[in-house]
Design a protein around this motif. Structure first.
Motif, PDB file in Angstrom:
ATOM      1  N   LEU A 135     -38.700  54.740  72.149  1.00  0.00           N
ATOM      2  CA  LEU A 135     -38.230  55.955  71.467  1.00  0.00           C
ATOM      3  C   LEU A 135     -37.335  55.610  70.280  1.00  0.00           C
ATOM      4  O   LEU A 135     -37.413  56.252  69.228  1.00  0.00           O
ATOM      5  N   HIS A 136     -36.489  54.619  70.447  1.00  0.00           N
ATOM      6  CA  HIS A 136     -35.656  54.168  69.336  1.00  0.00           C
ATOM      7  C   HIS A 136     -36.538  53.710  68.175  1.00  0.00           C
ATOM      8  O   HIS A 136     -36.296  54.050  67.008  1.00  0.00           O
ATOM      9  N   GLY A 137     -37.586  52.956  68.500  1.00  0.00           N
ATOM     10  CA  GLY A 137     -38.513  52.513  67.469  1.00  0.00           C
ATOM     11  C   GLY A 137     -39.194  53.663  66.760  1.00  0.00           C
ATOM     12  O   GLY A 137     -39.382  53.635  65.529  1.00  0.00           O
ATOM     13  N   ALA A 138     -39.562  54.701  67.509  1.00  0.00           N
ATOM     14  CA  ALA A 138     -40.207  55.869  66.901  1.00  0.00           C
ATOM     15  C   ALA A 138     -39.258  56.566  65.929  1.00  0.00           C
ATOM     16  O   ALA A 138     -39.671  57.013  64.848  1.00  0.00           O
ATOM     17  N   CYS A 139     -37.988  56.668  66.310  1.00  0.00           N
ATOM     18  CA  CYS A 139     -37.009  57.291  65.418  1.00  0.00           C
ATOM     19  C   CYS A 139     -36.838  56.478  64.140  1.00  0.00           C
ATOM     20  O   CYS A 139     -36.716  57.032  63.033  1.00  0.00           O
ATOM     21  N   ILE A 179     -35.624  58.516  60.555  1.00  0.00           N
ATOM     22  CA  ILE A 179     -34.456  59.297  60.980  1.00  0.00           C
ATOM     23  C   ILE A 179     -33.194  58.483  60.729  1.00  0.00           C
ATOM     24  O   ILE A 179     -33.115  57.306  61.100  1.00  0.00           O
ATOM     25  N   SER A 180     -32.210  59.118  60.100  1.00  0.00           N
ATOM     26  CA  SER A 180     -30.984  58.398  59.748  1.00  0.00           C
ATOM     27  C   SER A 180     -29.806  59.362  59.709  1.00  0.00           C
ATOM     28  O   SER A 180     -29.943  60.561  59.998  1.00  0.00           O
ATOM     29  N   GLN A 181     -28.658  58.832  59.333  1.00  0.00           N
ATOM     30  CA  GLN A 181     -27.426  59.611  59.321  1.00  0.00           C
ATOM     31  C   GLN A 181     -27.581  60.852  58.435  1.00  0.00           C
ATOM     32  O   GLN A 181     -28.109  60.773  57.329  1.00  0.00           O
ATOM     33  N   GLY A 182     -27.119  61.981  58.951  1.00  0.00           N
ATOM     34  CA  GLY A 182     -27.227  63.245  58.232  1.00  0.00           C
ATOM     35  C   GLY A 182     -28.424  64.065  58.659  1.00  0.00           C
ATOM     36  O   GLY A 182     -28.484  65.267  58.372  1.00  0.00           O
ATOM     37  N   ASP A 183     -29.375  63.438  59.330  1.00  0.00           N
ATOM     38  CA  ASP A 183     -30.558  64.164  59.811  1.00  0.00           C
ATOM     39  C   ASP A 183     -30.260  64.862  61.132  1.00  0.00           C
ATOM     40  O   ASP A 183     -29.395  64.439  61.909  1.00  0.00           O
ATOM     41  N   GLU A 184     -31.019  65.920  61.386  1.00  0.00           N
ATOM     42  CA  GLU A 184     -30.990  66.602  62.677  1.00  0.00           C
ATOM     43  C   GLU A 184     -32.364  66.458  63.329  1.00  0.00           C
ATOM     44  O   GLU A 184     -33.391  66.488  62.639  1.00  0.00           O
ATOM     45  N   LEU A 234     -29.120  59.486  68.469  1.00  0.00           N
ATOM     46  CA  LEU A 234     -27.779  58.984  68.152  1.00  0.00           C
ATOM     47  C   LEU A 234     -27.816  57.543  67.671  1.00  0.00           C
ATOM     48  O   LEU A 234     -27.032  57.155  66.806  1.00  0.00           O
ATOM     49  N   TYR A 235     -28.730  56.730  68.227  1.00  0.00           N
ATOM     50  CA  TYR A 235     -28.829  55.331  67.815  1.00  0.00           C
ATOM     51  C   TYR A 235     -29.059  55.215  66.310  1.00  0.00           C
ATOM     52  O   TYR A 235     -28.636  54.231  65.684  1.00  0.00           O
ATOM     53  N   GLN A 236     -29.736  56.206  65.741  1.00  0.00           N
ATOM     54  CA  GLN A 236     -30.046  56.173  64.308  1.00  0.00           C
ATOM     55  C   GLN A 236     -29.006  56.910  63.463  1.00  0.00           C
ATOM     56  O   GLN A 236     -29.198  57.103  62.266  1.00  0.00           O
ATOM     57  N   GLY A 237     -27.918  57.330  64.106  1.00  0.00           N
ATOM     58  CA  GLY A 237     -26.850  58.006  63.378  1.00  0.00           C
ATOM     59  C   GLY A 237     -27.126  59.464  63.098  1.00  0.00           C
ATOM     60  O   GLY A 237     -26.373  60.106  62.348  1.00  0.00           O
ATOM     61  N   ALA A 238     -28.181  60.011  63.683  1.00  0.00           N
ATOM     62  CA  ALA A 238     -28.555  61.412  63.452  1.00  0.00           C
ATOM     63  C   ALA A 238     -27.959  62.302  64.538  1.00  0.00           C
ATOM     64  O   ALA A 238     -27.311  61.836  65.477  1.00  0.00           O
ATOM     65  N   THR A 239     -28.193  63.600  64.409  1.00  0.00           N
ATOM     66  CA  THR A 239     -27.592  64.587  65.305  1.00  0.00           C
ATOM     67  C   THR A 239     -28.651  65.251  66.176  1.00  0.00           C
ATOM     68  O   THR A 239     -29.584  65.882  65.651  1.00  0.00           O
ATOM     69  N   LEU A 299     -33.588  45.798  59.413  1.00  0.00           N
ATOM     70  CA  LEU A 299     -32.764  45.487  60.575  1.00  0.00           C
ATOM     71  C   LEU A 299     -33.511  45.916  61.835  1.00  0.00           C
ATOM     72  O   LEU A 299     -33.651  47.106  62.115  1.00  0.00           O
ATOM     73  N   GLY A 300     -34.028  44.941  62.554  1.00  0.00           N
ATOM     74  CA  GLY A 300     -34.744  45.240  63.779  1.00  0.00           C
ATOM     75  C   GLY A 300     -33.982  44.775  65.000  1.00  0.00           C
ATOM     76  O   GLY A 300     -32.828  44.338  64.923  1.00  0.00           O
ATOM     77  N   TYR A 301     -34.638  44.871  66.139  1.00  0.00           N
ATOM     78  CA  TYR A 301     -34.037  44.506  67.418  1.00  0.00           C
ATOM     79  C   TYR A 301     -34.988  43.589  68.182  1.00  0.00           C
ATOM     80  O   TYR A 301     -36.162  43.487  67.839  1.00  0.00           O
ATOM     81  N   ASN A 302     -34.497  42.968  69.225  1.00  0.00           N
ATOM     82  CA  ASN A 302     -35.381  42.230  70.118  1.00  0.00           C
ATOM     83  C   ASN A 302     -35.774  43.174  71.255  1.00  0.00           C
ATOM     84  O   ASN A 302     -35.125  43.210  72.305  1.00  0.00           O
ATOM     85  N   TYR A 303     -36.812  43.955  71.021  1.00  0.00           N
ATOM     86  CA  TYR A 303     -37.293  44.947  71.977  1.00  0.00           C
ATOM     87  C   TYR A 303     -38.682  44.562  72.495  1.00  0.00           C
ATOM     88  O   TYR A 303     -39.467  45.419  72.887  1.00  0.00           O
ATOM     89  N   ARG A 304     -38.991  43.269  72.473  1.00  0.00           N
ATOM     90  CA  ARG A 304     -40.342  42.845  72.823  1.00  0.00           C
ATOM     91  C   ARG A 304     -40.603  42.945  74.330  1.00  0.00           C
ATOM     92  O   ARG A 304     -39.732  42.654  75.148  1.00  0.00           O
ATOM     93  N   MET A 305     -41.828  43.300  74.673  1.00  0.00           N
ATOM     94  CA  MET A 305     -42.318  43.215  76.042  1.00  0.00           C
ATOM     95  C   MET A 305     -42.811  41.787  76.284  1.00  0.00           C
ATOM     96  O   MET A 305     -43.280  41.122  75.368  1.00  0.00           O
TER      97      MET A 305
END
Length: 394
Positions: A71-75, A80-85, A101-106, A243-249
């Motif tokens: 879900l974080h990846g989809a956002c 989706i970023s700060q200031g978005d709803e 919230l992880y993406q700084g959105a509301t 900026l990515g993450y280590n979210y690998r399966m």
């Protein structure tokens, strides 16, 4: 009902509300990977992604370490970023909102339909502002949301539609499998879900741009495609483009997933059989509200949610819950409205925001439902519900 008509219920162990079903084929698939050269970032990941994409009718699939990461990846892919709803439902697990919230959105919570307990499309429309970027709709309990209406709302307002289908792998809406309706759809493979990889998630999409962004995001933002590099210094070379993450399966998880997917239709069939038996045997009990199926929706029945009405039954939801647990029926509650959590209260969300969601929560009890349940298990649940209703109707 007369007391003499109630069967004596004897269970020595607690019946869980959900549980995985693993067999020797699943174990052998995992062992094969463990004995091979690659246990992560190997070919089984793609085999699993292809299996899921083909099943749901999507062009692309990207596997993640878990559903929340997906879900974080989809956002991220949706921009989706700060200031978005982002509009979502309060009746869901925390991840459906936390990823915003992880993406700084509301997160903006829209109320539910009191029949399906899914997002009410009419309430969604009322929450749209100039800052709205996306909708995250959740297929609660395995019943798809009204995808035709939400698709129209999204297109009319230039919004990204993300479907949290953690509960609905194998379900369909208007005879179309969940996974091909939304811009991006997430499936979860936690042990209580329809198939499991231990922990795991996937995003399916028909959008190549989203697919590329999802692949970057799950692996540190690293790009190894020579055609897309700013410089190419040699075969070892890679570039971090975002900026990515280590979210690998891992391939271990994926091997289990491939084996489990072979049994998905069988699992869903059994879930539907149990739900139909509950419907038949519990129908007409005063004070008990059974699940409702929206026209055109074919649920895959992740959970079976009942509502117990205190105004009819002489007790509280907590008392009903504890009485069922005392009979070793491992009932649960799905879910506490997200905005009632202390963290969200600190962000400024207040009780009363979604009256339907709060009323639903105060009366909801989830009954056990999973494919490995025996006929006796199912009968024990039915008999326990009848007994508790009887005891509180005196």
């Amino acid at each position: 009902m007369d007391e003499t008509q109630l069967p004596h219920i004897v269970r020595n162990t607690m019946l869980p509300y959900g549980q995985q079903w693993l067999d020797e084929e699943d174990i052998a698939a995992v062992v094969e990977v463990l004995r091979g050269d690659l246990i992560t970032q190997g070919p089984v990941i793609q085999a699993f992604e292809t299996k899921v994409a083909n099943y749901v009718g999507a062009q692309y699939a990207v596997a993640f370490a878990n559903g929340t990461a997906a879900l974080h990846g989809a956002c991220f892919a949706a921009g989706i970023s700060q200031g978005d709803e982002v509009i979502t439902t309060p009746i869901t697990f925390l991840a459906s909102s936390n990823c915003i919230l992880y993406q700084g959105a509301t997160p903006v919570f829209a109320d539910i339909d009191m029949n399906t307990y899914n997002l009410d499309p009419g309430q969604v429309e009322l929450k749209i502002t100039e800052n709205t970027k996306a909708i995250i709709a959740v297929d609660f309990s395995g019943q798809p949301v009204e995808m035709d209406r939400l698709n129209m709302i999204s297109k009319d307002n230039d919004l990204v539609l993300i479907e949290d289908a953690a509960h609905s792998l194998g379900a369909s809406y208007q005879k179309v499998k969940v996974g091909s309706w939304a811009d991006m759809t997430m499936f979860s493979f936690h042990p209580v879900k329809h198939v499991t990889t231990g922990e795991g998630g996937v995003i399916v999409t028909n959008n190549k741009q989203y697919y590329n962004q999802l692949q970057l995001f799950r692996s540190h933002g690293v790009n190894r495609n020579p055609d897309e590099m700013l410089n190419n210094e040699g075969p070892w070379y890679y570039e971090m483009h975002s900026l990515g993450y280590n979210y690998r399966m891992t391939d271990i998880q994926a091997a289990l997933g491939v084996s489990q997917m072979n049994k998905l239709d069988q699992f869903v069939k059994r879930r539907r059989e149990i739900a139909e038996q509950y419907d038949r045997e519990l129908a007409g009990i005063k004070g008990l509200v059974l699940p409702y199926q929206h026209e055109g929706s074919n649920s895959s029945w992740h959970i079976y949610v009942t509502r117990w009405l205190p105004e009819v039954l002489n007790g509280t939801r907590k008392e009903f819950f504890e009485a069922l647990r005392n009979l070793n029926i491992g009932v649960n509650v799905h879910y506490i409205p997200v905005y009632l959590q202390p963290y969200y209260q600190k962000l400024g969300y207040e009780p009363g925001l979604c009256p339907n969601a709060e009323h639903y929560y105060n009366t909801a009890i989830t009954l056990p439902l999973y494919p490995r349940m025996s006929e006796q298990d199912v009968k024990d649940v039915i008999n326990a519900v009848r007994k508790v209703v009887h005891d509180f109707s005196e």
